[in-house]
Motif scaffolding. Structure first.
Motif, PDB file in Angstrom:
ATOM      1  N   ILE A 176      -4.911   4.232   4.501  1.00 40.90           N
ATOM      2  CA  ILE A 176      -4.286   3.671   3.301  1.00 40.90           C
ATOM      3  C   ILE A 176      -4.420   4.586   2.082  1.00 40.90           C
ATOM      4  O   ILE A 176      -3.451   4.827   1.364  1.00 40.90           O
ATOM      5  N   CYS A 183      -1.301   6.310   0.172  1.00 46.60           N
ATOM      6  CA  CYS A 183      -0.993   5.953  -1.221  1.00 46.60           C
ATOM      7  C   CYS A 183      -0.959   7.184  -2.119  1.00 46.60           C
ATOM      8  O   CYS A 183      -0.081   7.314  -2.966  1.00 46.60           O
ATOM      9  N   PHE A 235       1.305  -0.669   4.877  1.00 48.84           N
ATOM     10  CA  PHE A 235       0.243  -0.460   5.864  1.00 48.84           C
ATOM     11  C   PHE A 235       0.246  -1.577   6.894  1.00 48.84           C
ATOM     12  O   PHE A 235       0.256  -2.763   6.573  1.00 48.84           O
ATOM     13  N   ALA A 238      -9.649  -3.711   3.570  1.00 51.89           N
ATOM     14  CA  ALA A 238      -8.689  -2.659   3.637  1.00 51.89           C
ATOM     15  C   ALA A 238      -7.893  -2.533   2.332  1.00 51.89           C
ATOM     16  O   ALA A 238      -7.691  -1.440   1.822  1.00 51.89           O
ATOM     17  N   SER A 239      -7.467  -3.669   1.752  1.00 51.58           N
ATOM     18  CA  SER A 239      -6.457  -3.554   0.694  1.00 51.58           C
ATOM     19  C   SER A 239      -7.004  -3.008  -0.617  1.00 51.58           C
ATOM     20  O   SER A 239      -6.232  -2.621  -1.487  1.00 51.58           O
ATOM     21  N   ILE A 283      -8.530  -0.185  -0.830  1.00 51.26           N
ATOM     22  CA  ILE A 283      -8.638   1.275  -0.725  1.00 51.26           C
ATOM     23  C   ILE A 283      -7.554   2.001  -1.514  1.00 51.26           C
ATOM     24  O   ILE A 283      -7.821   2.956  -2.242  1.00 51.26           O
ATOM     25  N   GLY A 284      -6.313   1.555  -1.365  1.00 54.26           N
ATOM     26  CA  GLY A 284      -5.218   2.234  -2.065  1.00 54.26           C
ATOM     27  C   GLY A 284      -5.384   2.139  -3.569  1.00 54.26           C
ATOM     28  O   GLY A 284      -5.218   3.131  -4.294  1.00 54.26           O
TER      29      GLY A 284
END
Lengths: 191, 191
Positions: free
Chosen positions: A62, A66, A78, B59-60, B62-63
């Motif tokens: 990710i 990005c 993702f 996970a979300s 990270i970006g």
């Protein structure tokens, strides 16, 4: 990409079982300046491809996707990993075997975010046996989108997932391909 | 942050069970231009804090963390979720209950990447009951690092995790705080 190879040689750690740990700069701690150079390099390689979407898979893809997307001026999607089969009709789904963990993940992408007309670049941190990448390719194909190619940070060439994909006519561009590595001596040889 | 609130009002979707779906721009498909503005705003808020590390959780987060880190010129560390308790002494570990999935994740960060002397900003996409954030705070405290504060994209104010952390003296800055939302009418009211 010499900057990346130098970094792998400097900070990568080898362990038995073909493990190359790069978690000090790529997939646990993240060197964002390096990611920026990686993103620019993907953009240079795929400069004339009119990519309008970058697809990656959680989790460590990710950040890379990005940062790279800034140079493509396009959104990132993702894919999510799910333990259970998703029975909803709202998702494209593919099963991905993990060699590292020995299990199967169901990988899903909402139909809202990929479809015909999309020109997709797949980005991921590692390519070894190619299971995750094949799963993402399946999803792109199933969605009727166009797979422009794949951008991989580190490919383990000796595990041949990349070569198998290339033999199928898929464009796979890896910024560093490890041809062999020796955990006893610490030696890493690039293709 | 008005740009973010406008986007939530335009593209957010409400569902029963206090679910606010923002997966068209934040946590499945990612609008990287918006993330860039979010990163600049975190930098503005924490401009004088000498932050040298951003901690998030897969996970979300990270970006968002990686894009924001460009404005802080510091690395990102993302905590990993593990199903099994990690018996290695190499990691800081905290248990995090997920209200969404009803399970407990063991959240780990390598001792190599956080320690005394670090001034840490925690970044995440959502703050609801605050379980994930408390886990990250525990890890920072356990590592002897300094928690400068938290930067949250969307806080669900009515679930009070943010207020509980603030009452403990932790600086929590959320770019949009949803005070109430009504899935029947689609109405979202910000604090």
């Amino acid at each position: 990409m010499q900057l990346l190879k130098d970094r792998i040689l400097r900070d990568g750690q080898l362990f038995p079982g073909n493990i190359l740990k790069v978690d000090s700069f790529l997939n646990h701690q993240v060197d964002v300046d390096l990611l920026c150079e990686i993103g620019k390099e993907f953009r240079r390689i795929y400069s004339d491809c009119e990519i309008n979407k970058i697809l990656t898979i959680e989790a460590s893809g990710i950040g890379i996707a990005c940062i790279a997307a800034q140079f493509f001026s396009c959104p990132v999607v993702f894919a999510k990993k799910s333990k259970s089969i998703n029975i909803s009709n709202d998702f494209y789904q593919s099963d991905v075997k993990s060699y590292t963990h020995g299990n199967i993940n169901h990988v899903i992408v909402s139909k809202d975010f990929i479809g015909s007309g999309d020109k997709v670049l797949v980005i991921d941190d590692f390519l070894a046996h190619g299971c995750a990448l094949r799963g993402l390719v399946d999803i792109i194909t199933g969605a009727g989108a166009e797979l422009v190619g794949c951008g991989i940070v580190i490919e383990k060439g000796f595990q041949h997932g990349g070569d198998e994909l290339r033999e199928k006519g898929i464009r796979v561009e890896s910024l560093a391909i490890v041809e062999s590595m020796n955990p006893k001596t610490g030696e890493i040889i690039f293709r």
